[in-house]
Design a protein around this motif. Structure first.
Motif, PDB file in Angstrom:
ATOM      1  N   ASN A 201      -9.220 -10.663 -17.821  1.00  0.00           N
ATOM      2  CA  ASN A 201      -9.729 -10.535 -19.206  1.00  0.00           C
ATOM      3  C   ASN A 201     -11.138  -9.952 -19.199  1.00  0.00           C
ATOM      4  O   ASN A 201     -11.472  -9.089 -20.007  1.00  0.00           O
ATOM      5  CB  ASN A 201      -9.788 -11.900 -19.909  1.00  0.00           C
TER       6      ASN A 201
ATOM      7  N   SER B  45     -12.559  -8.183 -16.755  1.00  0.00           N
ATOM      8  CA  SER B  45     -12.625  -6.852 -16.156  1.00  0.00           C
ATOM      9  C   SER B  45     -12.054  -5.777 -17.063  1.00  0.00           C
ATOM     10  O   SER B  45     -12.332  -4.590 -16.880  1.00  0.00           O
ATOM     11  CB  SER B  45     -11.891  -6.852 -14.809  1.00  0.00           C
TER      12      SER B  45
ATOM     13  N   GLY C 142      -5.574 -10.146 -10.975  1.00  0.00           N
ATOM     14  CA  GLY C 142      -5.427 -11.474 -11.580  1.00  0.00           C
ATOM     15  C   GLY C 142      -3.959 -11.722 -11.849  1.00  0.00           C
ATOM     16  O   GLY C 142      -3.163 -11.918 -10.930  1.00  0.00           O
ATOM     17  N   GLY C 143      -3.559 -11.659 -13.116  1.00  0.00           N
ATOM     18  CA  GLY C 143      -2.167 -11.929 -13.482  1.00  0.00           C
ATOM     19  C   GLY C 143      -1.265 -10.710 -13.423  1.00  0.00           C
ATOM     20  O   GLY C 143      -0.070 -10.811 -13.649  1.00  0.00           O
ATOM     21  N   ASN C 144      -1.837  -9.552 -13.150  1.00  0.00           N
ATOM     22  CA  ASN C 144      -1.087  -8.280 -13.120  1.00  0.00           C
ATOM     23  C   ASN C 144      -0.360  -8.009 -14.432  1.00  0.00           C
ATOM     24  O   ASN C 144       0.776  -7.548 -14.438  1.00  0.00           O
ATOM     25  CB  ASN C 144      -0.097  -8.257 -11.936  1.00  0.00           C
ATOM     26  N   THR C 145      -1.029  -8.290 -15.536  1.00  0.00           N
ATOM     27  CA  THR C 145      -0.457  -7.937 -16.850  1.00  0.00           C
ATOM     28  C   THR C 145      -1.146  -6.718 -17.463  1.00  0.00           C
ATOM     29  O   THR C 145      -0.860  -6.349 -18.608  1.00  0.00           O
ATOM     30  CB  THR C 145      -0.590  -9.103 -17.858  1.00  0.00           C
ATOM     31  N   GLY C 146      -2.058  -6.116 -16.726  1.00  0.00           N
ATOM     32  CA  GLY C 146      -2.798  -4.950 -17.222  1.00  0.00           C
ATOM     33  C   GLY C 146      -1.837  -3.816 -17.554  1.00  0.00           C
ATOM     34  O   GLY C 146      -0.771  -3.685 -16.936  1.00  0.00           O
TER      35      GLY C 146
ATOM     36  N   ILE D 198     -15.185 -10.518  -9.631  1.00  0.00           N
ATOM     37  CA  ILE D 198     -15.664 -11.656 -10.429  1.00  0.00           C
ATOM     38  C   ILE D 198     -14.962 -12.920  -9.929  1.00  0.00           C
ATOM     39  O   ILE D 198     -13.728 -12.952  -9.824  1.00  0.00           O
ATOM     40  CB  ILE D 198     -15.356 -11.439 -11.922  1.00  0.00           C
TER      41      ILE D 198
ATOM     42  N   SER E 138      -0.180 -12.090 -23.571  1.00  0.00           N
ATOM     43  CA  SER E 138       0.043 -12.330 -22.140  1.00  0.00           C
ATOM     44  C   SER E 138      -0.776 -13.504 -21.606  1.00  0.00           C
ATOM     45  O   SER E 138      -0.926 -13.662 -20.405  1.00  0.00           O
ATOM     46  CB  SER E 138      -0.338 -11.057 -21.367  1.00  0.00           C
TER      47      SER E 138
ATOM     48  N   PRO F 214      -8.826  -5.783  -6.675  1.00  0.00           N
ATOM     49  CA  PRO F 214      -8.761  -7.129  -7.241  1.00  0.00           C
ATOM     50  C   PRO F 214      -7.590  -7.234  -8.208  1.00  0.00           C
ATOM     51  O   PRO F 214      -7.295  -6.282  -8.921  1.00  0.00           O
ATOM     52  CB  PRO F 214     -10.082  -7.279  -8.012  1.00  0.00           C
TER      53      PRO F 214
ATOM     54  N   THR G 145      -5.388 -13.637 -16.391  1.00  0.00           N
ATOM     55  CA  THR G 145      -6.454 -14.517 -15.910  1.00  0.00           C
ATOM     56  C   THR G 145      -7.796 -14.153 -16.562  1.00  0.00           C
ATOM     57  O   THR G 145      -7.972 -13.035 -17.074  1.00  0.00           O
ATOM     58  CB  THR G 145      -6.629 -14.361 -14.387  1.00  0.00           C
TER      59      THR G 145
HETATM   60  C1  LIG Z   1       2.707  -8.573 -23.501  1.00  0.00           C
HETATM   61  C2  LIG Z   1       1.284  -8.135 -23.294  1.00  0.00           C
HETATM   62  C3  LIG Z   1       0.394  -8.227 -24.349  1.00  0.00           C
HETATM   63  C4  LIG Z   1      -0.951  -7.840 -24.168  1.00  0.00           C
HETATM   64  N1  LIG Z   1      -1.807  -7.945 -25.225  1.00  0.00           N
HETATM   65  C5  LIG Z   1      -3.104  -7.603 -25.062  1.00  0.00           C
HETATM   66  C6  LIG Z   1      -4.027  -7.709 -26.136  1.00  0.00           C
HETATM   67  O1  LIG Z   1      -3.694  -8.087 -27.256  1.00  0.00           O
HETATM   68  N2  LIG Z   1      -5.312  -7.379 -25.901  1.00  0.00           N
HETATM   69  C7  LIG Z   1      -5.739  -6.950 -24.686  1.00  0.00           C
HETATM   70  O2  LIG Z   1      -6.936  -6.679 -24.522  1.00  0.00           O
HETATM   71  N3  LIG Z   1      -4.888  -6.815 -23.647  1.00  0.00           N
HETATM   72  C8  LIG Z   1      -3.586  -7.127 -23.799  1.00  0.00           C
HETATM   73  N4  LIG Z   1      -2.711  -6.998 -22.748  1.00  0.00           N
HETATM   74  C9  LIG Z   1      -3.179  -6.423 -21.468  1.00  0.00           C
HETATM   75  C10 LIG Z   1      -3.547  -7.461 -20.384  1.00  0.00           C
HETATM   76  O3  LIG Z   1      -2.883  -8.688 -20.555  1.00  0.00           O
HETATM   77  C11 LIG Z   1      -5.054  -7.671 -20.377  1.00  0.00           C
HETATM   78  O4  LIG Z   1      -5.675  -6.473 -19.967  1.00  0.00           O
HETATM   79  C12 LIG Z   1      -5.531  -8.805 -19.472  1.00  0.00           C
HETATM   80  O5  LIG Z   1      -6.900  -9.016 -19.717  1.00  0.00           O
HETATM   81  C13 LIG Z   1      -5.325  -8.529 -17.987  1.00  0.00           C
HETATM   82  O6  LIG Z   1      -5.504  -9.740 -17.263  1.00  0.00           O
HETATM   83  P1  LIG Z   1      -4.836  -9.896 -15.803  1.00  0.00           P
HETATM   84  O7  LIG Z   1      -5.352 -11.153 -15.206  1.00  0.00           O
HETATM   85  O8  LIG Z   1      -3.368  -9.774 -15.895  1.00  0.00           O
HETATM   86  O9  LIG Z   1      -5.472  -8.663 -15.057  1.00  0.00           O
HETATM   87  P2  LIG Z   1      -4.807  -7.664 -13.999  1.00  0.00           P
HETATM   88  O10 LIG Z   1      -3.717  -6.893 -14.649  1.00  0.00           O
HETATM   89  O11 LIG Z   1      -4.482  -8.391 -12.771  1.00  0.00           O
HETATM   90  O12 LIG Z   1      -6.055  -6.698 -13.733  1.00  0.00           O
HETATM   91  C14 LIG Z   1      -6.596  -5.924 -14.761  1.00  0.00           C
HETATM   92  C15 LIG Z   1      -7.859  -5.213 -14.222  1.00  0.00           C
HETATM   93  O13 LIG Z   1      -8.856  -6.165 -13.904  1.00  0.00           O
HETATM   94  C16 LIG Z   1      -9.212  -6.117 -12.520  1.00  0.00           C
HETATM   95  N5  LIG Z   1      -9.425  -7.496 -12.100  1.00  0.00           N
HETATM   96  C17 LIG Z   1      -8.582  -8.544 -12.242  1.00  0.00           C
HETATM   97  N6  LIG Z   1      -9.168  -9.674 -11.825  1.00  0.00           N
HETATM   98  C18 LIG Z   1     -10.414  -9.337 -11.401  1.00  0.00           C
HETATM   99  C19 LIG Z   1     -11.507 -10.065 -10.860  1.00  0.00           C
HETATM  100  N7  LIG Z   1     -11.472 -11.373 -10.704  1.00  0.00           N
HETATM  101  N8  LIG Z   1     -12.631  -9.384 -10.528  1.00  0.00           N
HETATM  102  C20 LIG Z   1     -12.722  -8.046 -10.713  1.00  0.00           C
HETATM  103  N9  LIG Z   1     -11.709  -7.311 -11.217  1.00  0.00           N
HETATM  104  C21 LIG Z   1     -10.570  -7.953 -11.566  1.00  0.00           C
HETATM  105  C22 LIG Z   1      -8.053  -5.421 -11.848  1.00  0.00           C
HETATM  106  O14 LIG Z   1      -8.464  -4.750 -10.670  1.00  0.00           O
HETATM  107  C23 LIG Z   1      -7.614  -4.449 -12.932  1.00  0.00           C
HETATM  108  O15 LIG Z   1      -8.421  -3.310 -12.924  1.00  0.00           O
HETATM  109  C24 LIG Z   1      -1.370  -7.354 -22.908  1.00  0.00           C
HETATM  110  C25 LIG Z   1      -0.461  -7.265 -21.853  1.00  0.00           C
HETATM  111  C26 LIG Z   1       0.856  -7.642 -22.035  1.00  0.00           C
HETATM  112  C27 LIG Z   1       1.792  -7.557 -20.877  1.00  0.00           C
END
Ligand SMILES: Cc1cc2nc3c(=O)[nH]c(=O)nc-3n(C[C@H](O)[C@H](O)[C@H](O)COP(=O)(O)OP(=O)(O)OC[C@H]3O[C@@H](n4cnc5c(N)ncnc54)[C@H](O)[C@@H]3O)c2cc1C
Length: 502
Positions: A159, A161, A78-82, A221, A150, A76, A155
């Motif tokens: 957030n 997950s 979302g925004g790939n910011t993990g 989710i 981010s 899975p 997404t």
């Molecule tokens: C500049 C920057 C600042 C950041 N600051 C913070 C911060 O202050 N605090 C913090 O906690 N994090 C921070 N992060 C990390 C990141 O943004 C978070 O972890 C965010 O919650 C990830 O969201 P995403 O949609 O990009 O998830 P993704 O990177 O796409 O995925 C993250 C994880 O969730 C899983 N996933 C995604 N969507 C789903 C779904 N719908 N169902 C099941 N699993 C799913 C994926 O498989 C993966 O394991 C930051 C990142 C960056 C680049």
């Protein structure tokens, strides 16, 4: 008559996936896959059979069922910011059976389903960006308080997950505390409809908490019911310079004593972290005449404009007393929303600035707030002794006991040698965190980055319980394999080995 055996080849699976979402939403060209298969830090590069982009929960259900039938792994995204390699596929070699990996991007699930102002809840699709949800709440006159740098891309599904934290956990809690209900597509394609907006519900195990922080390893989710809060009517933002972290912790105590729940953010930033921002992020400048060893970004939220005025007076008084006692070196209070935004930009640009500077060894750790100063003092001392010239960028959510503790050497050549010692450096930092009763992943998760490292710090029983939950919900091991849990079956914890074996 016997049913014809299901064609489990990748080609047949691709055809079935295309039948579900349409050709436009099944990406297979290398040029299209790049953005999905490489992580934000550029550290993990995986291979996927394809990226599929469902537009409804029903499509997710059909996709998951098709992948499960074909024995394909599902990743899975979302925004790939993990930041731990959780949302990108593993490299083909690292998966035991070389199974095909289908990346399921949730970004097209972007509806705000409902805002219930009387219940103070919002029900949203998992692919909504965090910012979209914040804006929808604001339009309804309410606040969704999760805030991370981010948020324009990350997404709600991501957030949830990762159980994201960010800068306002101190007052409002992290994603676990902000969630009331979930809708989840399980590994076999069944849907668990747990979209309840209840603050009280003692009817057995709290299943939603299993999926929060699971990094996509237990199910997908697709929607969530989230808590909303009243919008603060006034905010005070201040930038402070302090002599050391111990003084910062003591100040946090006094601020909470005076202002209680109004303290919504308390971020610490050391000299090296601020200097990186000033070097790499255009338009930034130090709010104080000089950069100090330790600065704090403080925010207080007030329920009304009148409360804001009295908070401002009380804060000025308290800071004057701190300065007179030699515990505060300098301070500036934002006089407008623009000035407050400029202060926040300094804090929120640190990750971006570090990315521009080059590779560093990063740690996202937490310890009890009472032990933060000890952690910083001991880790700094050991690292500078063992690695002369090391640059320590230390910043983060002091109010939550969560530090980002990132290490590099300023010169590229030296840095390469230093990075080669990552395992040794991690051992030093993580062992100290563990000794102080902390966690080696405060808010980013384990992903691929720490799935082996965690075996050293969680007890075998905890690992065994986590594996049992995984086996119960995903018996075929198809949901995001290679993330969070080690691929190796053994859960040998070196800390538990008899002395003579260490
Ligand atoms: C500049 C920057 C600042 C950041 N600051 C913070 C911060 O202050 N605090 C913090 O906690 N994090 C921070 N992060 C990390 C990141 O943004 C978070 O972890 C965010 O919650 C990830 O969201 P995403 O949609 O990009 O998830 P993704 O990177 O796409 O995925 C993250 C994880 O969730 C899983 N996933 C995604 N969507 C789903 C779904 N719908 N169902 C099941 N699993 C799913 C994926 O498989 C993966 O394991 C930051 C990142 C960056 C680049």
């Amino acid at each position: 008559m016997n049913e014809p055996a299901l064609d489990r080849t990748p080609e047949a699976l691709l055809q079935r996936l295309t039948g579900i979402v349409g050709e436009r939403h099944v990406l297979t060209a290398a040029a299209d896959l790049g953005a999905y298969c490489n992580d934000w830090r550029g550290r993990y590069h995986g291979q996927a059979l394809c990226v599929v982009r469902p537009g409804t929960t029903a499509e997710v259900v059909a996709l998951v069922a098709a992948c499960a039938q074909a024995g394909a792994a599902m990743v899975p995204q979302g925004g790939n910011t993990g930041l731990v390699g959780g949302g990108v596929p593993c490299s083909a070699e690292s998966l035991a059976q070389h199974q095909p990996q289908v990346l399921i991007s949730l970004q097209r699930l972007r509806n705000i389903r409902e805002i219930d102002t009387a219940n103070h809840t919002i029900t949203v699709d998992a692919g909504c960006t965090l910012q979209q949800v914040q804006e929808a709440a604001a339009e309804a006159g309410l606040l969704f308080p999760l805030a991370i740098a981010s948020q324009g891309t990350a997404t709600i599904g991501g957030n949830l997950s990762t159980n994201a934290g960010g800068v306002q956990v101190l007052r409002y809690g992290n994603m676990r505390e902000l969630t009331l209900g979930l809708e989840v597509v399980l590994a076999d394609g069944r849907v668990w409809d747990g979209l309840r907006g209840l603050r009280k519900d003692n009817t057995g195990y709290d299943l939603k908490q299993l999926f929060i922080g699971a990094e996509g390893t237990l199910g997908l989710i697709t929607a969530a019911v989230l808590k909303l809060h009243p919008r603060p009517q006034a905010q005070l933002t201040a930038w402070l310079a302090l002599p050391d972290p111990q003084t910062a912790v003591a100040l946090l105590g006094r601020l909470r004593q005076h202002f209680g729940e109004c303290v919504s953010a308390f971020e610490i930033i050391n000299r090296a972290a601020l200097e990186l921002v000033l070097k790499h992020i255009p338009g930034t400048h130090s709010p104080l005449p000089v950069v100090h060893d330790w600065q704090l970004l403080l925010q207080l939220d007030a329920a009304s404009a009148a409360e804001g005025i009295s908070l401002a007076d009380a804060l000025s008084e308290l800071l004057a007393a701190e300065q007179a006692a030699g515990r505060l070196l300098d301070a500036v209070l934002a006089q407008s929303a623009t000035q407050a935004a400029a202060l926040w930009k300094l804090r929120e640009s640190i990750s971006e600035a570090q990315k521009k500077e080059g590779f560093s060894i990063k740690h996202d750790v937490s310890v009890p707030i009472s032990r933060i100063a000890e952690f910083i003092a001991r880790a700094d001392a050991q690292l500078t002794r063992n690695y002369p010239g090391v640059r320590i960028a230390c910043f983060g959510h002091l109010g939550d006991g969560n530090l980002h503790y990132n290490l590099s050497r300023p010169l590229a050549e030296d840095n390469r040698a230093f990075i080669a010692a990552t395992a040794e450096v991690n051992r030093l930092v993580h062992d100290l965190v563990h000794e102080l009763g902390g966690s080696i992943s405060a808010e980013h998760g384990l992903g691929q980055l720490k799935r082996e490292e965690i075996l050293r710090y969680k007890s075998p029983l905890e690992i065994e319980l986590m594996r049992s939950i995984k086996a119960a919900l995903d018996p075929q091991g198809l949901m995001n394999p290679g993330k969070l849990l080690s691929l190796h079956e053994t859960t040998n914890n070196p800390l538990q080995l008899p002395d003579q074996l260490l």
